[in-house]
Scaffold this motif. Structure first.
Motif, PDB file in Angstrom:
ATOM      1  N   UNK A  10       0.832  -1.211   0.000  1.00 47.86           N
ATOM      2  CA  UNK A  10       0.000   0.000   0.000  1.00 47.86           C
ATOM      3  C   UNK A  10       0.862   1.255   0.000  1.00 47.86           C
ATOM      4  N   UNK A  11       2.131   1.113   0.382  1.00 47.52           N
ATOM      5  CA  UNK A  11       3.047   2.254   0.384  1.00 47.52           C
ATOM      6  C   UNK A  11       4.467   1.750   0.172  1.00 47.52           C
ATOM      7  N   UNK A  12       5.080   2.149  -0.919  1.00 43.38           N
ATOM      8  CA  UNK A  12       6.446   1.712  -1.230  1.00 43.38           C
ATOM      9  C   UNK A  12       7.171   2.808  -1.987  1.00 43.38           C
ATOM     10  N   UNK A  13       8.489   2.724  -2.010  1.00 42.32           N
ATOM     11  CA  UNK A  13       9.276   3.793  -2.622  1.00 42.32           C
ATOM     12  C   UNK A  13      10.375   3.230  -3.512  1.00 42.32           C
ATOM     13  N   UNK A  14      10.628   3.953  -4.597  1.00 44.39           N
ATOM     14  CA  UNK A  14      11.746   3.652  -5.468  1.00 44.39           C
ATOM     15  C   UNK A  14      12.723   4.806  -5.429  1.00 44.39           C
ATOM     16  N   UNK A  24      13.530  10.307  -4.759  1.00 46.55           N
ATOM     17  CA  UNK A  24      12.635   9.325  -4.155  1.00 46.55           C
ATOM     18  C   UNK A  24      11.233   9.490  -4.716  1.00 46.55           C
ATOM     19  N   UNK A  25      10.664   8.381  -5.142  1.00 45.90           N
ATOM     20  CA  UNK A  25       9.269   8.371  -5.581  1.00 45.90           C
ATOM     21  C   UNK A  25       8.517   7.386  -4.700  1.00 45.90           C
ATOM     22  N   UNK A  26       7.506   7.870  -4.011  1.00 49.81           N
ATOM     23  CA  UNK A  26       6.710   7.019  -3.134  1.00 49.81           C
ATOM     24  C   UNK A  26       5.305   6.872  -3.701  1.00 49.81           C
ATOM     25  N   UNK A  27       4.841   5.640  -3.831  1.00 50.24           N
ATOM     26  CA  UNK A  27       3.489   5.346  -4.301  1.00 50.24           C
ATOM     27  C   UNK A  27       2.676   4.804  -3.124  1.00 50.24           C
ATOM     28  N   UNK A  28       1.508   5.379  -2.918  1.00 46.80           N
ATOM     29  CA  UNK A  28       0.672   4.895  -1.818  1.00 46.80           C
ATOM     30  C   UNK A  28      -0.798   4.932  -2.218  1.00 46.80           C
ATOM     31  N   UNK A  29      -1.518   3.940  -1.750  1.00 53.58           N
ATOM     32  CA  UNK A  29      -2.933   3.791  -2.060  1.00 53.58           C
ATOM     33  C   UNK A  29      -3.398   2.392  -1.734  1.00 53.58           C
ATOM     34  N   UNK A 110       9.594   4.519 -12.015  1.00 56.51           N
ATOM     35  CA  UNK A 110       9.571   3.182 -12.635  1.00 56.51           C
ATOM     36  C   UNK A 110       9.908   2.105 -11.611  1.00 56.51           C
ATOM     37  N   UNK A 111      10.930   2.358 -10.797  1.00 56.41           N
ATOM     38  CA  UNK A 111      11.320   1.393  -9.772  1.00 56.41           C
ATOM     39  C   UNK A 111      10.187   1.202  -8.768  1.00 56.41           C
ATOM     40  N   UNK A 112       9.593   2.311  -8.338  1.00 50.63           N
ATOM     41  CA  UNK A 112       8.498   2.220  -7.368  1.00 50.63           C
ATOM     42  C   UNK A 112       7.320   1.429  -7.945  1.00 50.63           C
ATOM     43  N   UNK A 113       7.025   1.648  -9.231  1.00 51.30           N
ATOM     44  CA  UNK A 113       5.931   0.930  -9.866  1.00 51.30           C
ATOM     45  C   UNK A 113       6.170  -0.558  -9.941  1.00 51.30           C
ATOM     46  N   UNK A 114       7.384  -0.941 -10.276  1.00 55.84           N
ATOM     47  CA  UNK A 114       7.733  -2.362 -10.328  1.00 55.84           C
ATOM     48  C   UNK A 114       7.701  -2.989  -8.939  1.00 55.84           C
ATOM     49  N   UNK A 115       8.188  -2.222  -7.967  1.00 57.15           N
ATOM     50  CA  UNK A 115       8.213  -2.728  -6.591  1.00 57.15           C
ATOM     51  C   UNK A 115       6.797  -2.969  -6.070  1.00 57.15           C
ATOM     52  N   UNK A 116       5.874  -2.068  -6.402  1.00 56.87           N
ATOM     53  CA  UNK A 116       4.500  -2.159  -5.886  1.00 56.87           C
ATOM     54  C   UNK A 116       3.820  -3.467  -6.291  1.00 56.87           C
ATOM     55  N   UNK A 117       4.197  -3.978  -7.464  1.00 60.47           N
ATOM     56  CA  UNK A 117       3.574  -5.217  -7.941  1.00 60.47           C
ATOM     57  C   UNK A 117       4.547  -6.399  -7.890  1.00 60.47           C
ATOM     58  N   UNK A 118       5.597  -6.254  -7.072  1.00 58.65           N
ATOM     59  CA  UNK A 118       6.522  -7.356  -6.795  1.00 58.65           C
ATOM     60  C   UNK A 118       7.243  -7.858  -8.042  1.00 58.65           C
TER      61      UNK A 118
END
Length: 311
Positions: A10-14, A24-29, A110-118
């Protein structure tokens, strides 16, 4: 038909790591959200800046952080964050093979997006002691290579001066050879009697040939050049010895692993240190041999090259 991608954070960063800054790019939701909120911020890579990065990530309840293993820039960031967040060090080779990868600051997103979906497999991160051992063994490798270049230069000087010492002495940097080189530098008279005093073992039978080999046109210029190279080699030898003593203190931490590696034919002490530094003390870290090679793709060349200079 494309299979659905599962969101696991729900919250991760690349992090896009540079020498002076880290983006740093953080995606949360929600896990069900296909359009998470994006937070983007740049921090300096000083201790103060990295502490601010850690606080910023904490403020968004960041669950995990990923970054690429670019040079050594990632290590200070890892050091600051490793006690506060789960970290993933991404192998750049694996990420750049995915369509859409960018090399600019958008890379953080891009890294954060890949990380969010493992989609970022974790790379091999050795313990701090192994990372330090790796620094020592890799530096030793370059020191040995540099010393060997200087030795080659000495041989070139001798050949230029018509000194054919290598024809009769396999290792001119051994005890006998070095003594003869010092005699050349010191301008000593080279006679069978003086040469016989400084050579040992079977070389004593070659004294007449060695004296003839030393009879070139060695002048003041050659003497200066040889003297400088020998002094530099001595400095290298002393530095290498200091590194090896330091390496020994780390090997004492892994007695069982060292004994196991030494049980393989052809693996001597220096090679043991190199293998331990590159692979770590436990290969269980790697899923199989192919994963070990991929995760160590950049250090494989180091490992192969270092083994050449392990003696």
């Amino acid at each position: 038909m494309t299979e659905p991608v599962n969101v696991i954070y729900t919250s991760c960063a690349g992090l896009d790591v540079h020498q002076a800054t880290v983006v740093a790019c953080l995606l949360h939701g929600k896990l069900t959200s296909t359009r998470p909120k994006k937070e983007l911020k740049t921090f300096e890579t000083t201790q103060k800046g990295l502490s601010q990065l850690a606080e910023w990530l904490t403020g968004f309840d960041c669950q995990v952080v990923a970054m690429e293993s670019i040079g050594g820039y990632w290590q200070p960031i890892w050091h600051v964050l490793e006690d506060r967040f789960p970290l993933i060090l991404a192998n750049p080779q694996r990420i750049k093979g995915i369509a859409g990868h960018k090399t600019d600051k958008v890379n953080a997103r891009w890294i954060a997006g890949l990380l969010r979906v493992d989609l970022i497999p974790a790379g091999f991160i050795p313990s701090e002691s192994i990372r330090e051992l790796r620094d020592l063994t890799r530096t030793r490798k370059y020191l040995v290579a540099d010393r060997n270049c200087k030795k080659n230069w000495v041989q070139k000087i001798l050949q230029t001066a018509g000194i054919k010492l290598t024809t009769y002495i396999a290792d001119i940097f051994g005890k006998s050879g070095r003594a003869l080189l010092d005699m050349l530098v010191n301008g000593e008279v080279l006679t069978p009697a003086t040469v016989e005093k400084v050579v040992f073992t079977s070389l004593k039978r070659k004294v007449p040939l060695i004296v003839e080999a030393l009879n070139g046109f060695f002048n003041e210029h050659h003497r200066f050049m040889l003297d400088q190279q020998l002094k530099l080699i001595d400095v290298d030898e002393d530095t290498i010895a200091q590194y090896e003593r330091r390496i020994d203190t780390y090997l004492e931490m892994y007695t069982a692993e060292v004994e196991l590696l030494r049980s393989f034919p052809g693996i001597q002490k220096n090679a043991t240190a190199i293998v331990l530094a590159e692979v770590g003390p436990d290969v269980v870290t790697f899923k199989d041999a192919s994963h070990l090679f991929v995760d160590l793709k950049f250090s494989y060349k180091t490992l192969r090259g270092a083994l050449r200079f392990s003696s």
